[in-house]
Design an enzyme around this catalytic site. Structure first.
Site, mmCIF file in Angstrom:
data_model
loop_
_atom_site.group_PDB
_atom_site.id
_atom_site.type_symbol
_atom_site.label_atom_id
_atom_site.label_comp_id
_atom_site.label_asym_id
_atom_site.label_seq_id
_atom_site.Cartn_x
_atom_site.Cartn_y
_atom_site.Cartn_z
ATOM 1 N N HIS A 181 -6.228 -2.752 1.845
ATOM 2 C CA HIS A 181 -6.074 -1.585 2.719
ATOM 3 C C HIS A 181 -7.411 -0.880 2.916
ATOM 4 C CE1 HIS A 181 -4.395 1.834 4.769
ATOM 5 N NE2 HIS A 181 -4.942 2.640 3.880
ATOM 6 N N ILE A 193 -0.057 14.616 3.081
ATOM 7 C CA ILE A 193 0.983 13.576 3.091
ATOM 8 C C ILE A 193 2.186 14.069 2.298
ATOM 9 C CG2 ILE A 193 1.598 11.243 2.315
ATOM 10 C CD1 ILE A 193 -1.463 10.587 2.534
ATOM 11 N N ASP A 200 -0.459 0.039 7.776
ATOM 12 C CA ASP A 200 -1.163 -1.024 8.511
ATOM 13 C C ASP A 200 -0.205 -1.807 9.413
ATOM 14 O OD1 ASP A 200 -3.588 -0.344 7.240
ATOM 15 O OD2 ASP A 200 -3.005 -1.505 5.484
ATOM 16 N N ALA A 205 2.249 18.656 -2.588
ATOM 17 C CA ALA A 205 1.896 19.809 -1.744
ATOM 18 C C ALA A 205 0.800 19.473 -0.737
ATOM 19 C CB ALA A 205 1.457 20.983 -2.625
HETATM 20 P P1 NAD Z 1 -4.591 16.249 0.738
HETATM 21 O O1 NAD Z 1 -5.883 16.741 0.212
HETATM 22 O O2 NAD Z 1 -4.022 16.923 1.923
HETATM 23 O O3 NAD Z 1 -3.482 16.281 -0.404
HETATM 24 C C1 NAD Z 1 -3.729 15.771 -1.667
HETATM 25 C C2 NAD Z 1 -2.887 16.539 -2.658
HETATM 26 O O4 NAD Z 1 -3.139 15.964 -3.943
HETATM 27 C C3 NAD Z 1 -3.228 18.031 -2.733
HETATM 28 O O5 NAD Z 1 -2.072 18.826 -2.613
HETATM 29 C C4 NAD Z 1 -3.845 18.193 -4.116
HETATM 30 O O6 NAD Z 1 -3.596 19.438 -4.726
HETATM 31 C C5 NAD Z 1 -3.138 17.058 -4.855
HETATM 32 N N1 NAD Z 1 -3.821 16.687 -6.104
HETATM 33 C C6 NAD Z 1 -5.141 16.631 -6.380
HETATM 34 N N2 NAD Z 1 -5.321 16.286 -7.673
HETATM 35 C C7 NAD Z 1 -4.090 16.131 -8.198
HETATM 36 C C8 NAD Z 1 -3.624 15.772 -9.492
HETATM 37 N N3 NAD Z 1 -4.461 15.528 -10.510
HETATM 38 N N4 NAD Z 1 -2.284 15.694 -9.671
HETATM 39 C C9 NAD Z 1 -1.432 15.943 -8.654
HETATM 40 N N5 NAD Z 1 -1.818 16.287 -7.427
HETATM 41 C C10 NAD Z 1 -3.129 16.365 -7.201
HETATM 42 O O7 NAD Z 1 -4.775 14.665 1.019
HETATM 43 P P2 NAD Z 1 -3.799 13.714 1.872
HETATM 44 O O8 NAD Z 1 -4.219 13.720 3.283
HETATM 45 O O9 NAD Z 1 -2.398 14.006 1.505
HETATM 46 O O10 NAD Z 1 -4.222 12.279 1.283
HETATM 47 C C11 NAD Z 1 -3.961 11.940 -0.051
HETATM 48 C C12 NAD Z 1 -4.480 10.549 -0.369
HETATM 49 O O11 NAD Z 1 -3.772 9.547 0.387
HETATM 50 C C13 NAD Z 1 -5.955 10.327 -0.030
HETATM 51 O O12 NAD Z 1 -6.586 9.622 -1.068
HETATM 52 C C14 NAD Z 1 -5.917 9.487 1.230
HETATM 53 O O13 NAD Z 1 -7.074 8.713 1.407
HETATM 54 C C15 NAD Z 1 -4.713 8.631 0.953
HETATM 55 N N6 NAD Z 1 -4.094 7.972 2.125
HETATM 56 C C16 NAD Z 1 -3.636 6.713 1.968
HETATM 57 C C17 NAD Z 1 -3.015 6.048 3.015
HETATM 58 C C18 NAD Z 1 -2.490 4.654 2.821
HETATM 59 O O14 NAD Z 1 -2.180 4.010 3.831
HETATM 60 N N7 NAD Z 1 -2.309 4.174 1.627
HETATM 61 C C19 NAD Z 1 -2.887 6.692 4.237
HETATM 62 C C20 NAD Z 1 -3.359 7.983 4.376
HETATM 63 C C21 NAD Z 1 -3.986 8.622 3.304
HETATM 64 C C1 LMR Z 2 -5.378 5.346 6.656
HETATM 65 O O1 LMR Z 2 -5.370 4.119 6.807
HETATM 66 O O2 LMR Z 2 -5.111 6.142 7.572
HETATM 67 C C2 LMR Z 2 -5.654 5.891 5.284
HETATM 68 O O3 LMR Z 2 -6.079 4.907 4.404
HETATM 69 C C3 LMR Z 2 -6.561 7.073 5.299
HETATM 70 C C4 LMR Z 2 -7.975 6.762 5.680
HETATM 71 O O4 LMR Z 2 -8.881 7.148 4.946
HETATM 72 O O5 LMR Z 2 -8.197 6.176 6.748
#
Ligand code: NAD
Ligand code: LMR
Length: 329
Positions: free
Chosen positions: A178, A13, A150, A10
């Protein structure tokens, strides 16, 4: 016939990723799990006329069912950055979230492929490995940190300065991890030759390493990359799914190097040393990692080799932070 669970479905992402997964016609079952708002997301997406059955799972009491009999579990659950934060600042909250989700996967779908998006990826993937080891179901070929964004950025940012190149086909290998200087784009061995001045190379490398910060700054407190990440996550998931179906698919990703000890020798010699995890380009197969793709190393520049050494040093700390979190729990 592929069953996929999205944990954190939800979120920023999770929602667009769930949408893109519903459009993937290889998926027959799509389990959407979150601790809030997921019934609405699932109801909405379930009306799209593809064959996948969409189900909502809300809160910890429904977690086990969400991850039972799944082939692929994708984890974007956790908090995102705000301006001024590093990805490591997210560890305190996200480490525990990833730990509990991976425990549930280990108990209910011990052979599932796990793809972790939650940051800091350099530490959350080692956390997952330790949990899987503790549960006696660790298979290094089936655990992935998603670093696709990336390479997506690298292709697009090159095109920004070389508009004659096609961003959709250009591939720039990105190794390391990352976050910031652990992200090492190997521009000298891109799929098309890119002639760069020293200033252009430095600026492009920095932009690829800190591309996430551009989005965090532009969103101004409302989070980090979600839409480009959903695209990247869907591309990675589709590669895994095609490989499960017997295709040979190549993707960059942060993996336990134990997935292919022989293939890892090259990246170890290039600077990864005895690190347990590193982002490399892998060939995917039916069991997850089939092999680590070998690089044309004689073409790498001194600048790139130095960047790999810098990344390895930072990764040593990131990885032990993750491992110690589980060992000291
Ligand atoms: P967001 O806050 O919009 O969404 C996170 C979701 O996780 C929320 O819906 C929340 O309710 C849910 N959540 C929290 N605790 C939970 C649990 N115990 N079980 C299940 N769901 C749970 O955040 P976002 O923008 O979607 O980002 C999510 C994560 O992805 C962050 O840690 C962000 O840094 C990471 N991210 C990684 C990359 C990558 O390249 N790997 C890129 C972008 C973001
Ligand atoms: C990204 O590369 O966009 C993610 O890892 C989110 C961040 O914190 O930059």
């Amino acid at each position: 016939m592929v069953s996929v669970a999205i944990l954190g479905a939800a979120g920023g992402i999770g929602q667009p990723l769930s949408l893109l997964m519903k459009l993937n016609t290889s998926i027959t079952k799509l389990n959407l799990y979150d601790i809030v708002n997921v019934p609405g997301v699932a109801a909405d997406i379930s009306h799209i006329a593809t064959n996948a059955e969409v189900k909502a799972f809300l809160g910890p009491t429904q977690l086990a069912d969400a991850v039972t009999n799944v082939d692929l579990a994708i984890i974007p659950a956790g908090v995102p950055r705000k301006p001024g934060m590093t990805r490591d600042d997210l560890f305190k909250i996200n480490a525990g979230i990833v730990k509990s989700l991976v425990e549930a996967i280990a108990e209910n779908s011990p052979k599932a492929i796990i793809a972790i998006i939650s940051n800091p990826v350099n530490s959350t993937v080692p956390i997952a490995a330790e949990i899987l080891k503790a549960k006696g179901v660790y298979d290094p070929k089936r655990l992935f940190g998603v670093t696709t964004l990336d390479v997506v950025r690298a292709s697009r940012f090159v095109r920004d300065i070389r508009p004659e190149l096609d961003a959709t086909t250009l591939r720039v290998p990105v190794v390391g991890g990352h976050s910031g200087n652990t992200i090492v784009p190997l521009l000298s061995i891109a799929s098309s030759p890119i002639k760069l001045s020293t200033e252009e190379r430095d600026a492009l490398t920095h932009r690829i390493q800190f591309g996430g910060d551009e989005v965090v700054k532009a969103k101004d407190g409302a989070g980090s990359a979600t839409l480009s990440m959903a695209y990247a996550g869907a591309r990675f998931a589709d590669s895994i799914i095609r490989a499960l179906g017997g295709e040979s698919v190549v993707e960059p990703t942060f993996i336990p190097l134990a997935a292919d000890p022989e293939g890892a020798k090259q990246i170890r010699e290039l600077g990864a040393g005895d690190l347990e995890f590193f982002a490399v380009t892998v060939e995917l197969g039916k069991e997850g990692v089939k092999s680590i793709v070998q690089l044309p190393t004689s073409n790498l520049t001194g600048f790139e080799l130095k960047a790999i050494a810098v990344a390895a040093e930072a990764l040593t700390t990131n990885i032990s932070t993750g491992v110690n979190f589980v060992k000291n729990a």
